[in-house]
Design a protein around this motif. Sequence first.
Motif, PDB file in Angstrom:
ATOM      1  N   GLN A 123      -5.177   6.980  -4.957  1.00 49.76           N
ATOM      2  CA  GLN A 123      -5.437   5.605  -4.512  1.00 49.76           C
ATOM      3  C   GLN A 123      -4.129   4.843  -4.289  1.00 49.76           C
ATOM      4  O   GLN A 123      -4.042   4.006  -3.395  1.00 49.76           O
ATOM      5  CB  GLN A 123      -6.299   4.852  -5.528  1.00 49.76           C
ATOM      6  CG  GLN A 123      -7.671   5.453  -5.738  1.00 49.76           C
ATOM      7  CD  GLN A 123      -8.541   5.377  -4.494  1.00 49.76           C
ATOM      8  OE1 GLN A 123      -8.623   4.359  -3.845  1.00 49.76           O
ATOM      9  NE2 GLN A 123      -9.187   6.464  -4.174  1.00 49.76           N
ATOM     10  N   SER A 124      -3.114   5.149  -5.126  1.00 48.57           N
ATOM     11  CA  SER A 124      -1.810   4.482  -4.958  1.00 48.57           C
ATOM     12  C   SER A 124      -1.181   4.882  -3.634  1.00 48.57           C
ATOM     13  O   SER A 124      -0.642   4.031  -2.917  1.00 48.57           O
ATOM     14  CB  SER A 124      -0.856   4.856  -6.080  1.00 48.57           C
ATOM     15  OG  SER A 124      -1.433   4.547  -7.310  1.00 48.57           O
ATOM     16  N   ILE A 125      -1.263   6.176  -3.305  1.00 50.20           N
ATOM     17  CA  ILE A 125      -0.692   6.655  -2.035  1.00 50.20           C
ATOM     18  C   ILE A 125      -1.397   5.960  -0.866  1.00 50.20           C
ATOM     19  O   ILE A 125      -0.758   5.473   0.072  1.00 50.20           O
ATOM     20  CB  ILE A 125      -0.814   8.196  -1.916  1.00 50.20           C
ATOM     21  CG1 ILE A 125       0.076   8.881  -2.950  1.00 50.20           C
ATOM     22  CG2 ILE A 125      -0.445   8.670  -0.509  1.00 50.20           C
ATOM     23  CD1 ILE A 125      -0.240  10.337  -3.187  1.00 50.20           C
ATOM     24  N   ALA A 126      -2.729   5.879  -0.954  1.00 48.43           N
ATOM     25  CA  ALA A 126      -3.493   5.219   0.111  1.00 48.43           C
ATOM     26  C   ALA A 126      -3.122   3.745   0.218  1.00 48.43           C
ATOM     27  O   ALA A 126      -2.995   3.202   1.322  1.00 48.43           O
ATOM     28  CB  ALA A 126      -4.990   5.373  -0.155  1.00 48.43           C
ATOM     29  N   SER A 127      -2.912   3.093  -0.937  1.00 46.55           N
ATOM     30  CA  SER A 127      -2.550   1.672  -0.930  1.00 46.55           C
ATOM     31  C   SER A 127      -1.166   1.438  -0.322  1.00 46.55           C
ATOM     32  O   SER A 127      -0.965   0.477   0.419  1.00 46.55           O
ATOM     33  CB  SER A 127      -2.558   1.116  -2.354  1.00 46.55           C
ATOM     34  OG  SER A 127      -3.857   1.093  -2.849  1.00 46.55           O
ATOM     35  N   ILE A 128      -0.215   2.332  -0.655  1.00 49.01           N
ATOM     36  CA  ILE A 128       1.146   2.221  -0.092  1.00 49.01           C
ATOM     37  C   ILE A 128       1.079   2.371   1.434  1.00 49.01           C
ATOM     38  O   ILE A 128       1.682   1.602   2.189  1.00 49.01           O
ATOM     39  CB  ILE A 128       2.083   3.292  -0.704  1.00 49.01           C
ATOM     40  CG1 ILE A 128       2.319   3.002  -2.185  1.00 49.01           C
ATOM     41  CG2 ILE A 128       3.413   3.352   0.037  1.00 49.01           C
ATOM     42  CD1 ILE A 128       2.887   4.171  -2.956  1.00 49.01           C
TER      43      ILE A 128
END
Length: 337
Positions: free
Chosen positions: A66-71
């Motif tokens: 989810q962090s990768i997608a948010s970045i």
Amino acid sequence: MSNFFNSTKLFFLFILFFSSLISISSNSWLGCWIGLEINLLSFIPLISNSNNLLSSEASLKYFLTQSIASINFLFSILLNIFFMKYFEINFFTSIMINSSMLMKMGSVPFHFWFPNIIEGLSWFNNFILMTWQKITPMILLSYYMNNNFLFFIIIMNIIVGAIGGLNQTSLRKLLAFSSINNLGWMLFSITISENLWMFYFFMYSFLISSMCFLFFIFNMFFINQLFMNNMNSMIKINLLINFLSLGGLPPFIGFFPKWIIINFMINNNFYFLTFIFIMMSLIMLFFYIRIIYSSFMFNYMKMKWFKIFIKNNYFNLINYLSFFSISGIILSTFFFY
């Protein structure tokens, strides 16, 4: 379930619901991003459980993806702000934003985290991940759609969801692939209209909730548990009805939203897409029927002493859910004529 209803978890659950509303009702991309971040940080405490190694691993994997997608999302928002006037960049950012939203909801080709994480969660958390966690990315996706890219993704979702579930013995992974397949239908419905998407999503959530509820009550996680348990025949019939409804077999309520989408596709000359959708639904039905067949036909003689007793109020609830599933044909005739 008793340890679930403590104040901390209910607080995080409230924040989870509230953060989705922040994202959906926000009037800037940055507000959408903030809502998604709050959503992520409220879901992690719900899934991380120190007693279970799998759930703490799942929470870490979930956080990373989810962090990768948010970045990715934040990067594409910034690109959009700085290079608004260039068409090439605009086309590129639309694909970037679409990709980050697809990654957030576990769509193909970013789906590899989804079955893995679902395997480590309880049934209640599975239900949240397969339903509520898809709402925000889906609505944000509808604000900035790249149709050509999305049609390719829809076809991939339908195919991977059907083929991926063929070889599974875990019920959770099976529902995960079923969710990927239904995501294809949902993405197509949101390209048609938001109302149709809401209807499809409501139906899908209802069916998934009844499946998760059934499996939670019987504490089942694998296909072989279905025929090891010497179940009441009424429970088996309820299982049959809900599974067939989830697969989208005509008399049941699960077919109704699919029927509307197929109708639209044929009216708009999407014949090839219709063919793929229907064929892959047949594969889905094949592995649902395989599960039902095993629970109906096999009975372990050794397990005769092992009986399942469930509370009456639970049993009545399951019956009501199944009745709603089977009343699909009646309801659909009311809607259409």
